[in-house]
Enzyme design. Structure first.
Site, PDB file in Angstrom:
ATOM      1  N   HIS A  12       0.831  -1.209   0.000  1.00 48.52           N
ATOM      2  CA  HIS A  12       0.000   0.000   0.000  1.00 48.52           C
ATOM      3  C   HIS A  12       0.868   1.262   0.000  1.00 48.52           C
ATOM      4  CE1 HIS A  12      -3.232   2.488   2.267  1.00 48.52           C
ATOM      5  NE2 HIS A  12      -3.644   2.340   1.024  1.00 48.52           N
ATOM      6  N   GLU A  39       0.433  -0.398  -4.692  1.00 47.85           N
ATOM      7  CA  GLU A  39      -0.707   0.501  -4.863  1.00 47.85           C
ATOM      8  C   GLU A  39      -0.193   1.923  -4.717  1.00 47.85           C
ATOM      9  OE1 GLU A  39      -4.206   2.921  -3.159  1.00 47.85           O
ATOM     10  OE2 GLU A  39      -2.185   2.605  -2.398  1.00 47.85           O
ATOM     11  N   ASP A  41      -1.604   6.361  -5.210  1.00 49.71           N
ATOM     12  CA  ASP A  41      -2.745   7.280  -5.354  1.00 49.71           C
ATOM     13  C   ASP A  41      -2.360   8.363  -6.354  1.00 49.71           C
ATOM     14  OD1 ASP A  41      -4.400   6.239  -3.035  1.00 49.71           O
ATOM     15  OD2 ASP A  41      -2.541   6.772  -1.996  1.00 49.71           O
ATOM     16  N   HIS A  54      -2.005  11.224  -1.869  1.00 47.97           N
ATOM     17  CA  HIS A  54      -3.230  10.613  -1.336  1.00 47.97           C
ATOM     18  C   HIS A  54      -4.288  11.658  -1.028  1.00 47.97           C
ATOM     19  CE1 HIS A  54      -5.940   9.171   1.826  1.00 47.97           C
ATOM     20  NE2 HIS A  54      -5.855   8.005   1.213  1.00 47.97           N
ATOM     21  N   GLU A 114      -4.547   3.795  -7.997  1.00 46.70           N
ATOM     22  CA  GLU A 114      -5.824   4.300  -7.516  1.00 46.70           C
ATOM     23  C   GLU A 114      -6.001   5.719  -8.032  1.00 46.70           C
ATOM     24  OE1 GLU A 114      -6.653   4.517  -3.249  1.00 46.70           O
ATOM     25  OE2 GLU A 114      -8.421   5.718  -3.715  1.00 46.70           O
TER      26      GLU A 114
HETATM   27  O1  G3P Z   1      -6.569   1.392  -2.922  1.00 47.24           O
HETATM   28  C1  G3P Z   1      -6.777   0.892  -1.649  1.00 47.24           C
HETATM   29  C2  G3P Z   1      -6.699   1.964  -0.600  1.00 47.24           C
HETATM   30  O2  G3P Z   1      -5.559   2.735  -0.837  1.00 47.24           O
HETATM   31  C3  G3P Z   1      -7.917   2.831  -0.591  1.00 47.24           C
HETATM   32  O3  G3P Z   1      -7.929   3.749   0.468  1.00 47.24           O
HETATM   33  O4  G3P Z   1      -7.599   5.980   1.453  1.00 47.24           O
HETATM   34  O5  G3P Z   1      -5.756   4.318   1.515  1.00 47.24           O
HETATM   35  O6  G3P Z   1      -6.378   5.406  -0.619  1.00 47.24           O
HETATM   36  P1  G3P Z   1      -6.868   4.911   0.707  1.00 47.24           P
HETATM   37 MG    MG Z   2      -5.060   4.417  -2.058  1.00 43.70          MG
END
Ligand code: G3P
Ligand code: MG
Length: 256
Positions: A12, A39, A41, A54, A114
């Site tokens: 993440h 992952e 953002d 993010h 994402e």
């Molecule tokens: O993509 C999974 C996760 O990252 C979604 O929540 O707020 O951590 O971007 P967040």
């Molecule tokens: Mg995310």
């Protein structure tokens, strides 16, 4: 997508909380723990560069003020995205999607992008992220997986790069979530992990979608999700979970 080409374990924001999220330093650290999929953002700068952030605002991770999406990349790229985390990472710059693509492609890593639009820019961000991703991964056998909480962003992604796989992110089972995912021709659902049950996993997989979850940071939760048969786990704890510890089953990639 009948063949699922992605590893089971996904780091993440690069390396969870161990390094400044969404910086190249974080992806390098996640890779040093053996992770082969990440992952991130992604959103748009005011001049159309896709970069990693993010939050909508810059305060938490750079100390600058205001919306990240209201600044040009020439400003954003000079910010310090590392000091907030720890002195070790002072001076670490924000990362563009193009730079992260170079890192992933050079090392054979997979990526989940994402789409995290600045509020109000859902469709245009989806279009831009997908168009750029299609260019950056052109000719590659394993495209990035595009995900979003925002159906409008996924619709934009589908309009500009229909062949890139999409996933609908969910933090609740809102009315019409499965119909929306199917209408957007998504390949997966990525849900907040406590939401899953035997019934929901079965419903998603029976609809032909993969079932992924975020953000799983303890062993008990991970074991329970594996028992439910989820197809992938997003974690912060790259120091706790070995990405080689994969239960090979339906829809899951064996370690490579
Ligand atoms: O993509 C999974 C996760 O990252 C979604 O929540 O707020 O951590 O971007 P967040
Ligand atoms: Mg995310």
């Amino acid at each position: 997508m009948t063949h699922w080409p992605y590893p089971y374990w996904i780091a993440h924001r690069g390396a969870g909380k161990l390094a400044p999220e969404n910086t190249l330093a974080a992806f390098r650290l996640g890779a040093s723990h053996g992770y082969r999929m990440f992952e991130c953002d992604a959103k748009l700068s005011s001049d159309g560069t896709v970069f990693l952030l993010h939050d909508a605002t810059l305060e938490r991770t750079t100390g600058a003020s205001g919306l990240g999406g209201q600044r040009p990349w020439s400003d954003l790229s000079l910010l310090d995205a590392g000091t907030w985390h720890s002195p070790e990472y002072a001076g670490e710059p924000p990362c563009s999607l193009a730079a992260l693509a170079r890192f992933c492609l050079a090392n054979g890593h997979a990526l989940n992008i994402e789409i995290k639009p600045t509020p109000g820019l859902e469709s245009v961000t989806g279009q831009a992220v997908a168009a750029l991703a299609a260019r950056l991964w052109s000719g590659q056998s394993r495209p990035p997986l595009l995900s979003s909480f925002k159906p409008e962003a996924l619709a934009g992604a589908r309009a500009s790069a229909p062949d890139l796989p999409r996933a609908l992110l969910l933090d609740a089972w809102w009315d019409g979530w499965l119909q929306t995912a199917l209408a957007l021709q998504c390949s997966a659902i990525v849900a907040h992990h406590p939401m899953y049950s035997t019934q929901t996993v079965a419903r998603i997989q029976a609809a032909g979608l993969r079932c992924l979850c975020y953000t799983v940071n303890d062993e008990q939760a991970a074991r329970a999700l594996q028992a439910l048969g989820v197809d992938g786990i997003i974690t912060d704890r790259v120091d706790l979970f070995s990405p080689d510890a994969v239960p090979v089953g339906r829809g899951q990639s064996a370690p490579t």
